[in-house]
Design an enzyme around this catalytic site. Structure first.
Site, PDB file in Angstrom:
ATOM      1  CD  GLU A  45     -10.599 -57.531  33.519  1.00 44.21           C
ATOM      2  OE1 GLU A  45      -9.812 -58.387  34.065  1.00 44.21           O
ATOM      3  OE2 GLU A  45     -11.719 -57.847  32.974  1.00 44.21           O
ATOM      4  CD  GLU A  64     -10.130 -61.491  27.081  1.00 48.79           C
ATOM      5  OE1 GLU A  64     -10.203 -61.506  25.861  1.00 48.79           O
ATOM      6  OE2 GLU A  64      -9.928 -62.775  27.547  1.00 48.79           O
TER       7      GLU A  64
END
Length: 349
Positions: A170, A316
């Site tokens: 994310e 991430e």
């Protein structure tokens, strides 16, 4: 709300898998967590010879209205700037994906910026940022449903390309606030224990974040008759990128894929997904325990252990991708080690 058909993993092959693992040329249990992983993956794939194919890391990005309350040190524009950076390579998740053979898929779920076409970023934008959940519901029920569908569609596409193990990442300034609210409401762990530094808040910043989230929680409880309903919790406090990750995890479980879970934020998404479909946890491997203070408590609540503890808090999908070689070692162990019966070695335990 979007429905999924997730089947609990079958246990009928468990005895045969254990027999194979226990009769490899090693003392029983001597390869520890690798043996546990091989058993789990064999049961997920329902085979004595599991395999990992075409791993993908799907990174959803979106902005959060709660950022208006100063709950993070990251300005809003960092979301689209980093998403653009990911598309060019050179970020943390880029080198990790390259190193470990992952394809990186970038999805705009709700970034507050019109990203030009041609950057390799999939446009699934629901809206330019969620609303500020201190004052109102972050997203509507229809938006949540669209997020679940879009996340599911993204996973369907990578599965169709031959992927059978997927991780999620994310990008979204303010999303640790949403994750902390999900964690508190889904686990009952005190809110103060669910809140951490996020992108780098100091002690004063953490106290301010707690004050904002406490007021938002009070408003939610005063205005929501069914405050324990997962859909209510997800719509009031969620982010578009988080809800898409939930949809992606549920579709992956539905397709019998391995879900490699990243850190604090993605564990909150797995927690939310499990409140909708508890059986989806059968398909999850938790990659790492991050540095965010609540992550250890959330993993303990789920009764799971992470493979790594590297003090990461990048997001991430970085911790999940870092853990992939361990998962690969477990699969190589069960497939490539000799058994006592196949070589001239006396079984010595």
């Amino acid at each position: 709300m979007k429905q999924f058909n997730i089947t609990p993993i079958a246990k009928d092959l468990r005895p045969a898998l254990l027999e194979k693992i226990d009769n490899l040329t090693k003392p029983k249990g001597s390869l520890g967590r690798l043996e546990e992983l091989a058993l789990k993956i064999g049961m997920i794939q329902h085979t004595l010879t599991p395999e990992l194919r075409n791993p993908h890391n799907i990174l959803f990005a979106a902005d959060h209205g709660i950022i208006e309350e100063g709950v993070t040190v990251s300005p809003k524009e960092v979301t689209w700037q980093q998403l653009s950076h990911f598309s060019k390579g050179g970020a943390g998740i880029n080198f990790l994906c390259d190193q470990n053979g992952f394809k990186l898929v970038l999805v705009d779920a709700g970034v507050d910026y019109d990203i030009p076409a041609g950057h390799g970023i999939i446009d699934r934008k629901i809206r330019r940022s969620t609303r500020n959940f201190l004052h109102e519901r972050a997203m509507t029920a229809d938006e949540l449903d669209r997020c679940l569908q879009e996340g599911a569609n993204t996973v369907y596409e990578v599965h169709a390309a031959g992927c059978n193990i997927v991780s999620f990442g994310e990008m979204g300034s303010g999303n640790t606030s949403s994750s902390s609210m999900w964690m508190h409401l889904f686990t009952g762990i005190p809110l103060a224990d669910c809140i951490g530094a996020g992108a780098g808040l100091d002690n004063d910043g953490i106290r301010h974040k707690y004050d904002v989230l406490s007021r938002a929680l009070a408003k939610f409880k005063s205005e929501t008759p069914d405050a324990g309903n997962p859909e209510e919790i997800m719509t009031w406090f969620g982010g578009y990128e988080l809800a898409m990750a939930v949809g992606g995890m549920l579709r992956a479980a539905e397709l019998g894929m391995i879900v490699l879970v990243d850190g604090f934020i993605m564990t909150a998404c797995a927690l939310a997904a499990s409140k909708l479909y508890p059986e989806m946890l059968d398909y999850c491997i938790f990659g790492h325990q991050g540095d965010e203070s609540g992550h250890k408590l959330m993993l303990r609540h789920l009764n799971v252990r992470a493979l790594l503890h590297l003090d990461l808090r990048l997001g991430e999908g970085s911790g999940a991708v870092c853990a992939y070689p361990i998962v690969m070692s477990a699969v190589n162990m069960i497939n490539n080690m000799d058994s006592f019966s196949s070589v001239n070695v006396t079984k010595y335990f």
